[in-house]
Each structure stands twice: as structure tokens, then as C-alpha cells.
Design an enzyme around this catalytic site. Sequence first.
Site, short mmCIF file in Angstrom:
data_model
loop_
_atom_site.label_atom_id
_atom_site.label_comp_id
_atom_site.label_asym_id
_atom_site.label_seq_id
_atom_site.Cartn_x
_atom_site.Cartn_y
_atom_site.Cartn_z
CG LEU A 6 -4.85 6.80 -5.55
CD1 LEU A 6 -5.70 7.60 -4.56
CD2 LEU A 6 -4.03 7.74 -6.43
N GLY A 9 0.59 4.90 0.19
CA GLY A 9 0.36 4.78 1.64
C GLY A 9 1.42 3.94 2.33
NE ARG A 13 -4.35 0.07 9.28
CZ ARG A 13 -5.49 0.45 8.70
NH1 ARG A 13 -6.65 0.09 9.22
NH2 ARG A 13 -5.48 1.19 7.62
N GLY A 75 -3.02 12.35 2.06
CA GLY A 75 -4.40 11.96 1.76
C GLY A 75 -4.58 11.55 0.31
CE1 TYR A 96 -8.27 5.11 -3.47
CE2 TYR A 96 -9.44 3.85 -1.81
CZ TYR A 96 -9.21 5.05 -2.46
OH TYR A 96 -9.89 6.16 -2.10
N GLY A 97 -4.13 0.55 -4.81
CA GLY A 97 -3.15 -0.53 -5.01
C GLY A 97 -3.28 -1.68 -4.03
CG ASN A 219 -6.42 -1.52 5.54
OD1 ASN A 219 -5.83 -0.83 4.71
ND2 ASN A 219 -7.74 -1.53 5.64
CG ASN A 368 16.91 -45.82 -20.60
OD1 ASN A 368 15.78 -45.67 -20.13
ND2 ASN A 368 17.93 -46.25 -19.89
CG ASN A 377 25.16 -27.67 -16.38
OD1 ASN A 377 25.57 -28.13 -15.32
ND2 ASN A 377 24.16 -26.82 -16.43
C1 UD1 Z 1 -10.59 5.27 1.63
C2 UD1 Z 1 -11.71 6.28 1.33
C3 UD1 Z 1 -13.00 5.77 1.97
C4 UD1 Z 1 -13.34 4.41 1.47
C5 UD1 Z 1 -12.16 3.45 1.70
C6 UD1 Z 1 -12.42 2.14 1.00
C7 UD1 Z 1 -10.63 8.49 1.23
C8 UD1 Z 1 -10.37 9.76 1.93
N1 UD1 Z 1 -11.35 7.56 1.89
O1 UD1 Z 1 -10.35 5.27 3.02
O2 UD1 Z 1 -14.07 6.66 1.65
O3 UD1 Z 1 -14.50 3.93 2.11
O4 UD1 Z 1 -10.94 3.99 1.15
O5 UD1 Z 1 -11.41 1.22 1.28
O6 UD1 Z 1 -10.22 8.33 0.08
N2 UD1 Z 1 -2.96 6.62 -0.46
C9 UD1 Z 1 -1.97 7.36 -1.08
N3 UD1 Z 1 -1.58 8.53 -0.52
C10 UD1 Z 1 -2.13 9.02 0.62
C11 UD1 Z 1 -3.14 8.25 1.26
C12 UD1 Z 1 -3.53 7.06 0.69
O7 UD1 Z 1 -1.46 6.94 -2.13
O8 UD1 Z 1 -1.71 10.09 1.05
C13 UD1 Z 1 -3.37 5.35 -1.07
C14 UD1 Z 1 -3.09 4.16 -0.17
O9 UD1 Z 1 -1.83 3.60 -0.49
C15 UD1 Z 1 -4.21 3.20 -0.52
C16 UD1 Z 1 -5.36 4.14 -0.93
O10 UD1 Z 1 -4.78 5.38 -1.25
O11 UD1 Z 1 -3.88 2.36 -1.60
C17 UD1 Z 1 -6.45 4.31 0.15
O12 UD1 Z 1 -5.89 4.88 1.30
P1 UD1 Z 1 -6.36 4.47 2.76
O13 UD1 Z 1 -5.58 5.26 3.73
O14 UD1 Z 1 -6.37 3.00 2.90
O15 UD1 Z 1 -7.88 5.03 2.76
P2 UD1 Z 1 -9.06 4.61 3.72
O16 UD1 Z 1 -8.91 5.30 5.03
O17 UD1 Z 1 -9.18 3.14 3.74
MG MG Z 2 -7.82 1.50 3.20
#
Ligand code: UD1
Ligand code: MG
Length: 449
Positions: A6, A9, A13, A75, A96-97, A219, A368, A377
Site C-alpha cells: 500500500l 497515502g 507530514r 483508508g 506498507y510502502g 511519516n 603509460n 571523444n
Molecule cells: C496503520 C494501521 C495501524 C498500525 C499502523 C502501523 C490502519 C487503519 N491502521 O495506521 O493499526 O498500527 O499503520 O504503522 O491500517 N494508505 C493507502 N491508502 C489509504 C490510506 C493509507 O494506500 O487510503 C497507505 C499509506 O500510503 C501507507 C499505509 O497505507 O503506506 C499506512 O497508512 P497510514 O495512514 O500511515 O496508517 P496509520 O495511521 O499509520
Molecule cells: Mg503510518
Amino acid sequence: MRVLILAAGLGKRMKSKYPKVMHKIMGKELINWVIDTAKKLNPSKIGVVLGHKSEMVKEILPSDVEIFYQNKQLGTGHAVMSAKEFITDEDVLILYGDTPLITENTLKKLIDKHKNTNADATILTAILDNPTGYGRIIKNEKGEFINIVEEADTTDDQKKIKEVNSGFVVFKGSKLLEGLLKIKPNNNQGEYYLTDVPKYLDNVETYILEDFSESLGINNRIQLAEAEKIMKEKTLKNLMLNGVTIIDPDTTYISPEVKIGQDTIIHPMTFIFGKTEIGEDCEIGPMTRVINCKIGDNVKILRSECEEATIENNVSVGPYSRLRTGTVLKNNVKIGNFVETKKTIINKNTKAQHLTYLGDAEIGEDTNIGAGTITCNYDGKNKHKTYIGNRVFVGSNSALVAPLKIDDDSLIGAGSTITQNIPKGALALGRAKQITKEEWVFKKREKGE
Ligand code: UD1
Ligand code: MG
């Protein structure tokens, strides 16, 4: 097994023009650290969910990943739904990416537990002294999983729970699809949480992470620097325990992909990135940058830059030299100060010790290259090759106008501009004849000039 990453996002920040996952540690983008770790697990497919500035991210991804788009970031559950067609009966590992420190080893243990327990989902969790910000793992008195509560939705009692969701989880594909249909955005953030899926499943396991730093999510830029520091410290410790001397770990940056042989010494302020391999008994640095190079044994590189170069044994480079892409230095070659090379093969025992540019060239053995030699070139439109044979002596300050073939055992007089091929054993001079006027200075002085 399939892996879905994923990365849609916004990364607000980071305060950046670029998507968060494009920021780099150790010279490589966050998302590519995650993809490369995923590849080590030999999944049948890797999918990536992109959203914010997806065109930019797409450019840096390897061609063998499948890309899905989440147009609105509603989400993590919604992000997975955006890749619905990727989810089949196979197990799916969600990553997560923005978490570049996760290791193959940990993910393997997570997957093993998932398989051995035949779970519907297995969540990688961590026990934290300060769990603020993370989703909390709620378990019953028997220690069985009940659900995950996001920070924004926790009660005061739940806030005290120290076991948190790392974000990494393996699902049975079919169970994930079933669960995704049930989640609703009726929470304090109005999001579809992926973390709501497990509570709808019968058999959920957790696996507790041994080294929590592996789940560090980036973040902001402070965490970016933290991640770089953690990755570097682990890598340097590992190298030192395996027989590499690192004189100053504080100013040395080496990527975990780099391989270094026994008794090699890395001097301060040195950066070694990419798929670099360095042999035994070398000395690298100080103040040296090496990227994607293959280096043999007993090589010395001092205050220099090397990128995509192949260096054999007993070679010395620098100080202040620059080896660019396609440089090949065979055994015992000596490259001295202020020498630049590009797409150039230099065969054994040859020396280019001072102030030289060698581009698109092939140079023989025991030759040499004098100080200030330049291969011309580029004619403004095209690049041309220069061949220099064995045992050639190129006099100082020679301009070699390519295309050119300078045959074995030939000699070029200093200060020559060479525009024609030189046959074996010949002397070539390409400079104006010297004029000497005897007593000229004294005569001028007598006239008072
Ligand atoms: C998430 C978890 C949380 C965990 C934490 C660990 C959920 C709801 N919560 O929270 O339980 O403790 O990670 O770091 O999953 N992303 C998307 N699309 C979206 C939202 C997010 O692709 O609509 C991707 C973001 O790019 C990121 C990852 O999902 O790579 C996590 O999203 P982020 O918003 O950072 O989640 P947290 O609030 O940190
Ligand atoms: Mg996060």
C-alpha cells in the site's frame, strides 16, 4: 503467495513536492526497499497500490510489479479494495510502502506461523513502551485475538495496551475478500480500516516482532533520518562482526546490499551504496563514494567517486578521481589524481596517473598515459572510440581526437594533437616545431625594453 504493497497515502507530514515513498534512504527509494524485500520471499506476484502523484512513483518501480490505483485515499481497507482483482485464493501478504526496515527473515517467520496454524489471518505485532499512534491489539484473557482498535478510536483503558499492530499481515485471500465486504467507515476518522477485517474472521493469529525498529513507518523527515541511521548501524555492525574494519561508523554509510570481504578497511566519510561488491584487503576512503561497483582484492580507492565500474585486483585509484559508468580496470592498473574515466577498459599494468580524461576508450597492457591526456571523444554530435594498444607511451598533454587507433609500442610526443591512426612502433608528433632565437632576451634588455 502474493504481496500487496500500500503506497497511495499523501505523506503530508513530509512537507514535500514528491510522494512520500519516493524519498530515499541509503540512495534507494522507500518503496523500492519494500519491493526488494518482498521479492526475496519469491511471491507469485507483487502488486502496488498508488494514488498521490502515481505517475511519478510509477517511473521508479520495477517493470514486474502490478500497479493499482486508489483515486481517493479513504483508508487502508479501501486501498486493498482498489486492488480487488489481485486478491485470489492464494495467501496475500500486505506491506506498507513507507516501512523500509522490514526484513525478509521476519516476514518468513510471520508466513511460517500463518501456514503452521492454518490461520485466516496472521498479524505482525510489537510490544512497545510507548504505543501512542498505533492500532492496539485487543485480546481476551486466554490471549486470543479479538480485534484491533485504532488510536483515534481507543478508550482510555485501551490506550494502555502495549501490543500494537505493525501493519504487516498475511491473509487467506478468500477470507480477506469476505472481510473487506463487511468493513464500514463508521469510526472517528471516517475511513475504511484494513484493521477491521480480522475481527470478522474465525482464526486470527499474531506474531510478535523481535526487533521493533523493523516496523518503523516513515511519516516525516525526522523518521527518514532515523531509518537511515538504524539501517546503517545494523549494516556496519554486521560487517564489523564479519571481519571488515570500519574506522569511523559515525561518518560511514554502507547499504545492507553491499558485500565486503575480510580485512578490508573502510576509512571515514565513505558512502557505499547499491549492489556493490568489494573483495578482501582493500582500503576504501576516506571521502569516497562507491555505487554499484564490482571491486576485487587489494584495491585502494582514495578520495574518489566510482559508479558502475568494475575493478580487478591490486588496482589503485585517486586521490580525487572519478570512475564513471562502464569503466573496467584490470589487474594492477594505477589511476592517479584528477583522472576521469567513462566507458573505458584499461588493461593490466597500465597507468594514467595525473589530470586525464579517458572516455569511450580501450587501452592495452603496460601502457603509460601521460599527464593531461584527453580523449576527444565527442564531436558535438556523436561519440567516437579511441583504441590504444599495448606498451604505448602517450606523452603529456596529448589530445587524442577520436575515432583513433594507436597501435602497439608506439610513442606520442608530449603536447601532440593526434588526429590520425598511428601504426605499430611509430613515433607521432602533432605539435608546432619549436623556434629558438639565441640571445633574444639579452638584446631586448640592451635596448632598454
Ligand atoms: C496503520 C494501521 C495501524 C498500525 C499502523 C502501523 C490502519 C487503519 N491502521 O495506521 O493499526 O498500527 O499503520 O504503522 O491500517 N494508505 C493507502 N491508502 C489509504 C490510506 C493509507 O494506500 O487510503 C497507505 C499509506 O500510503 C501507507 C499505509 O497505507 O503506506 C499506512 O497508512 P497510514 O495512514 O500511515 O496508517 P496509520 O495511521 O499509520
Ligand atoms: Mg503510518
